[in-house]
Design an enzyme around this catalytic site. Sequence first.
Site, short mmCIF file in Angstrom:
data_model
loop_
_atom_site.label_atom_id
_atom_site.label_comp_id
_atom_site.label_asym_id
_atom_site.label_seq_id
_atom_site.Cartn_x
_atom_site.Cartn_y
_atom_site.Cartn_z
N ARG A 50 46.72 58.77 14.47
CA ARG A 50 45.42 58.32 15.00
C ARG A 50 44.26 59.08 14.34
O ARG A 50 43.11 58.70 14.47
CB ARG A 50 45.40 58.47 16.54
N TYR A 101 23.29 39.42 16.33
CA TYR A 101 24.67 38.97 16.49
C TYR A 101 25.03 38.99 17.98
O TYR A 101 24.85 40.02 18.64
CB TYR A 101 25.60 39.88 15.67
N ASP A 172 23.23 47.00 10.84
CA ASP A 172 24.39 46.13 10.64
C ASP A 172 24.17 45.40 9.30
O ASP A 172 23.29 44.56 9.19
CB ASP A 172 24.49 45.14 11.81
N LYS A 197 34.44 40.10 7.60
CA LYS A 197 33.65 39.06 6.94
C LYS A 197 33.71 39.20 5.41
O LYS A 197 34.78 39.12 4.85
CB LYS A 197 32.21 39.09 7.48
#
Length: 377
Positions: A50, A101, A172, A197
């Site tokens: 992790r 968004y 972003d 994306k």
Amino acid sequence: MSEPMDLEKLATESKVVAAGRPAKQPDGALNPPIALNSTFHEGGPVGYGRYGNETWSALEEAISVLEGGKTLLFSSGMAAISAVFSLLPEGAVIVAANNGYQGTTTLLKKLNESEKLKVRFINLANTDECIAAIPGAQMLYLESPLNPLLEVVDLPKIIAAGKAAGCGVAVDNTLATPLLQNPLALGADISIHSVTKYLSGHSDLILGSLTTNDQALYGRLEQSRRYGGAIAGPFEAWIALRGLRTFAIRMQRSQENAMELANRLSKDSRISKVRYPGLATDSYHGLAKSFMKGFGAMISFDVKASVEQVDLMCNSSKLITNATSLGGVESIWERRRRWATESETVPENLIRFSVGIENVDDLWADIQQALNTAKIK
Ligand SMILES: *Cc1c(COP(=O)(O)O)cnc(C)c1O
């Protein structure tokens, strides 16, 4: 065997190919392995699966070279965005878009309602409104171009105003990508991606990333990932890096297609408005030209038709897929207001169109066919 090169000096098209490779050695691999390990022998700097992973590191290194900072990979774009908000103290004031968004806006609304954060929701495309909202805020959360209205935010001016006021600034950068703009070079503290994306580009995985050039901030974000636990799967990281190799060429082709289709759509009498910053007639054209290296591959357009007809049009396309999401090699469109969480500032008859890399005449023929099938006149 030659010495390693200075990747920073390369153009983006070369960086995406050369970055994130294992060190050169005889019979050494060109590509990183898909490192499937939950734990490691004691005594090293990582210790547990992790906290670090060889495959993540390769993708992180590649995104770092593109964005000009140090990168942390997350399980999704929203996980990366949540990690940013998690750094803010209870009740901190944050300035953010009222029509960005929808995932981010919805999350911020929830944080605001539960009083974890005090969100000043504003129109980021209005520079004066944005700058006026900064005093007293701890964070300025930006996104440009805004999804789905494709309004361009004056990043150079607003980032500078935020930094001058001592505000943390996150951007972003999903829609613009590092090919078109570098938020860190404009002074922002964090550049965010939904790697889902354009960077990965094949609509086959969900990942997110944060890049910063502030070492202390990197440390805090790394702790947030470590204990928040929103880590990437090694397979997703590997396939995203494979996709990233062609990112520049995909983006260039999609962008060329988008420019051509935006031009053709703007001459079609059945389309009332085309929103694409590449069009000379677009309200944001001049601003986009002033600091972006291109106009991207997203087009939004309003159809002169009823909601039912627009839905039928989206459903009638054959080459273009009627689905949500964006940034893949395949063209995708949808009527955005079919989502209850979409902003009411988005018209009901607006189609958001993520333009892919197909042949532009085939795409145009499909648009015409869909308009005709839906009997839009
Ligand atoms: C898709 C998207 C996100 C969210 O990313 P996920 O990978 O779906 O979690 C964030 N910002 C923008 C601009 C997006 O398009």
